[in-house]
Design an enzyme around this catalytic site. Structure first.
Site, PDB file in Angstrom:
ATOM      1  N   HIS A  38       1.049  -1.210  -0.163  1.00 50.03           N
ATOM      2  CA  HIS A  38      -0.117  -0.249   0.053  1.00 50.03           C
ATOM      3  C   HIS A  38       0.781   1.141  -0.105  1.00 50.03           C
ATOM      4  O   HIS A  38       2.072   1.423   0.826  1.00 50.03           O
ATOM      5  CB  HIS A  38      -0.918   0.021   1.268  1.00 50.03           C
ATOM      6  N   GLU A 107      -6.005  -0.483  -6.604  1.00 51.15           N
ATOM      7  CA  GLU A 107      -7.089  -0.129  -6.012  1.00 51.15           C
ATOM      8  C   GLU A 107      -6.470   1.864  -7.038  1.00 51.15           C
ATOM      9  O   GLU A 107      -5.547   1.850  -5.478  1.00 51.15           O
ATOM     10  CB  GLU A 107      -7.320  -0.191  -4.371  1.00 51.15           C
TER      11      GLU A 107
END
Length: 323
Positions: A38, A107
């Protein structure tokens, strides 16, 4: 026997803590580990997002047995696939063959940071397919030149090439991703215990390949504290992949989950210290055909108690139940 894994969740702990946690997970007897990739936490309350590839390199040196894996890396926007291939090859060498490269279509939360925009889902799948083609070509050795729809590669080569190269996993959430995974991947990755995903993966060529799931849990002797921590840091989990892949910022997830209650979270995530509840949460994955399940203990400061409890109580019970 289903293998039980441990998740280094980079959104909830700093880099040194993550390495210490996976060392303890190896000592506790977890069968494998995975790590998220992330650039941002889901919610501000999680508070972390170190660069996972540095964490993996340190973890490879600090451990000796436990397999490592990205869960998952997006090789299309924030990273060029040729760069992902180099990183994965290096971690495979550092870990002496213990690394698996988990890939997915990504994402918006993580990929928007480079300012390249966020493509529609069908384009993201096209990009993922082309990226896997490039990565596999580089894993095969030699110089690679590629002129594609989404990526160019100019005489790239992996000068430090592991033998064997890392197996490639692809994350799935629907028919198109299952088709890609069945055709292109060495294993499949999913965050929901849906037998339909496994069936689709098998139908498109995945039969007999490993299938890896992931389950959030919140251990604490104080069940109220476990529920509060899960609600505070993980209430985004129930939004579903179509939402989770599109929102661009932790504040977006904060707004999207403002009406999620603690009862909602407690009904979806095992909370407390009843090992039978954790076993029953794993069961749907086993029944759906998953061969591996990685547990995510919620809360960066709650890892050590969870790992101690897992070694003494949870792992023996899981192995006894699903042997």
């Amino acid at each position: 026997m289903v293998d039980i894994g441990y998740t280094m969740m980079t959104e909830q702990a700093g880099p040194r803590e993550l390495v210490n946690h996976v060392v303890r997970a190896e000592e506790a007897g977890f069968d494998f580990s995975v790590a998220s990739d992330h650039s941002s936490p889901w919610l501000r309350s999680q508070g972390h997002a170190p660069y996972v590839w540095s964490v993996l390199g340190a973890a490879a040196q600090a451990t000796s047995r436990i397999p490592l894996m990205t869960y998952v890396t997006c090789p299309t926007v924030r990273y060029h696939p040729a760069v992902v291939a180099q990183k994965a090859a290096t971690v495979q060498l550092l870990s002496e063959g213990r690394f698996r490269l988990g890939l997915g279509s990504g994402e918006n939360l993580n990929e928007h940071v480079v300012g390249a925009g966020w493509p529609a889902v069908d384009v993201r799948h096209e990009m993922l397919e082309e990226a896997v083609e490039i990565i596999r070509a580089l894993f095969d050795g030699g110089h690679v030149t590629h002129r594609g729809t989404h990526f160019d590669v100019d005489s790239a080569r992996l000068w430090d090439l592991p033998d064997p190269p890392p197996p490639i996993g692809i994350a799935v959430s629907g028919d198109r991703s299952c088709e890609l995974a069945g055709r292109l991947a060495d294993l499949v990755i999913a965050t929901e215990p849906k037998g339909s995903l496994i069936d689709a993966f098998d139908r498109h060529g995945g039969a007999g390949k490993p299938r890896v799931g992931q389950l959030p849990v919140s251990y604490d002797p104080d069940r109220g504290a476990a529920i509060g921590r899960a609600h505070g840091q993980f209430r985004w989990f129930g939004l579903g992949w179509k939402v989770n892949s599109e929102l661009p910022h932790p504040d977006s997830f904060e707004a999207a989950t403002q009406f999620v209650t603690e009862d909602d979270v407690a009904s979806a995530i095992p909370c407390g210290d009843d090992p039978d509840a954790f076993v029953e949460a794993v069961r749907p994955y086993v029944e759906a055909g998953f061969t591996e399940v990685a547990l995510v203990q919620i809360g960066g400061d709650a890892q050590e108690p969870f790992l101690d409890w897992s070694e003494k109580t949870l792992l023996p019970l899981l192995r006894e139940t699903f042997a």
